[in-house]
Scaffold this active site. Structure first.
Site, PDB file in Angstrom:
ATOM      1  N   PRO A  20      51.239  41.931  38.395  1.00  0.00           N
ATOM      2  CA  PRO A  20      50.901  40.552  38.773  1.00  0.00           C
ATOM      3  C   PRO A  20      49.418  40.481  39.094  1.00  0.00           C
ATOM      4  O   PRO A  20      48.908  41.283  39.880  1.00  0.00           O
ATOM      5  CB  PRO A  20      51.761  40.318  40.027  1.00  0.00           C
ATOM      6  CG  PRO A  20      52.017  41.679  40.583  1.00  0.00           C
ATOM      7  CD  PRO A  20      52.035  42.623  39.420  1.00  0.00           C
ATOM      8  N   CYS A 103      47.806  43.184  48.300  1.00  0.00           N
ATOM      9  CA  CYS A 103      46.572  42.439  48.060  1.00  0.00           C
ATOM     10  C   CYS A 103      45.675  42.509  49.299  1.00  0.00           C
ATOM     11  O   CYS A 103      46.113  42.186  50.404  1.00  0.00           O
ATOM     12  CB  CYS A 103      46.885  40.990  47.727  1.00  0.00           C
ATOM     13  SG  CYS A 103      45.406  39.999  47.373  1.00  0.00           S
ATOM     14  N   ASN A 219      50.930  52.484  39.791  1.00  0.00           N
ATOM     15  CA  ASN A 219      49.965  51.492  39.329  1.00  0.00           C
ATOM     16  C   ASN A 219      48.573  51.959  39.751  1.00  0.00           C
ATOM     17  O   ASN A 219      48.414  52.638  40.752  1.00  0.00           O
ATOM     18  CB  ASN A 219      50.320  50.139  39.958  1.00  0.00           C
ATOM     19  CG  ASN A 219      49.287  49.060  39.731  1.00  0.00           C
ATOM     20  OD1 ASN A 219      48.870  48.381  40.662  1.00  0.00           O
ATOM     21  ND2 ASN A 219      48.851  48.873  38.504  1.00  0.00           N
TER      22      ASN A 219
END
Length: 341
Positions: A20, A103, A219
């Site tokens: 995302p 984030c 990731n």
């Protein structure tokens, strides 16, 4: 390896997904990525729980059926709000609800969500428990997952990550997507947080070794097929980020390497996008909102610059249509022939 049933990915032993990314992985981007990667799990941009509850759901949450399997990523820290947003997402047909705990932006921190929540594993566990309870009544299984970092700020030890995962797993979360970098909540921009903190893949590998019952997806800094194969020796899946966006054909190459799907012709992929583009133009969307996602399709090939130039110069104009894309394809072919002459 993952298997597909009725266009939906059934979690198996290996997972391939696209991260995302704010301002990037909107519905147009995801539709394009699906043409390149039939087996990839796609994610929305992060959407805050209040936006899901009170905002324009078609604009924020609408997606094409071909995007399955597709996950909704939520941001927030209020269990009741996240539960309501998760219920809405599951009701709309999303295949997974993912909580953003990675984030590092100032805006996200000011709302008390994102990476700063790694300091509050008990709160994250409470949020996940509420979200799971909210979607448990649906006819199909909709997993609630977490995307996090290996730590934040002073959290330099593996034990902080393990404690976080243990607490959240205790309420039923079985899948963790781990960005293999710490996040610095002060002093680094979001862009710097994607590049400056060193990658520590071994910490994610250790997490999987010590938690074999979990599905662990890695990731961060993954760009090459060889890297994917190496990671899949240690964890359950890989998630590509900015490489998937700036060099989207890499998705097709990974599909070919992981699932044996034939490598598609780039021009054919683009022309398969035409019905989608024309349908959205008829609804009042602008070409530039779709075409910006395909600018990197020919990255590294002769004529790529000419292709990008036509789209950049013409797609923003009022009433720009599919003919602009055809001119971009032709411009690339012309430049390629000129170089070969």
């Amino acid at each position: 390896m993952p298997i597909v049933r009725d266009k939906r990915l059934i979690y198996s032993d290996k997972i391939f997904s696209v991260a995302p990314m704010m301002d990037w992985t909107d519905r147009h981007c995801r539709y394009f990525h699906r043409l390149l990667a039939p087996n990839a799990r796609l994610y929305t941009e992060m959407v805050t729980a209040p936006a899901v509850i009170h905002g324009d759901r078609e604009r924020l949450l609408g997606f094409d059926a071909s995007e399955h399997p597709v996950a909704l990523q939520l941001g927030g820290s209020e269990p009741a709000e996240l539960a309501q947003a998760a219920r809405i997402g599951a009701g709309l047909g999303y295949d997974e609800i993912n909580l953003n705990v990675g984030c590092p932006s100032d805006r996200v921190q000011s709302g008390r969500f994102g990476a700063c929540l790694m300091r509050e594993p008990a709160l994250v566990a409470e949020c996940v428990a509420a979200m799971r309870a909210a979607v448990s009544g649906s006819e199909r299984h909709v997993p609630v997952t977490v995307k996090c970092r290996i730590g934040v700020d002073e959290q330099d030890e593996y034990t902080a990550l393990a404690d976080f995962v243990d607490r959240v797993h205790a309420v039923g979360c079985d899948t963790f997507v781990v960005h293999a970098r710490k996040a610095w909540l002060q002093g680094l921009s979001p862009k710097e947080n994607r590049e400056v903190p060193p990658l520590n893949y071994e910490r994610v590998y250790r997490l999987k070794r010590e938690h074999p019952q979990l599905s662990v997806v890695i990731n961060g800094g993954i760009a090459q097929v060889s890297q994917v194969h190496e990671h899949l020796r240690h964890v359950d899946g890989v998630m590509l980020g900015r490489t998937a966006y700036h060099e989207p054909y890499r998705l097709a190459e990974l599909e070919h390497a992981l699932f044996g799907t034939p490598l598609p012709d780039r021009d054919d992929v683009l022309r398969r996008l035409r019905p989608y583009v024309e349908a959205h133009l008829a609804r009042g969307d602008r070409l530039q909102h779709i075409s910006r996602h395909v600018l990197g399709l020919y990255q590294g090939l002769p004529g790529a610059r000419a292709f990008r130039r036509v789209l950049s110069e013409e797609a923003h104009r009022a009433h720009a249509g599919w003919d602009v894309v055809e001119r971009a394809i032709d411009a690339r072919s012309g430049e390629r022939r000129a170089r070969a002459a």
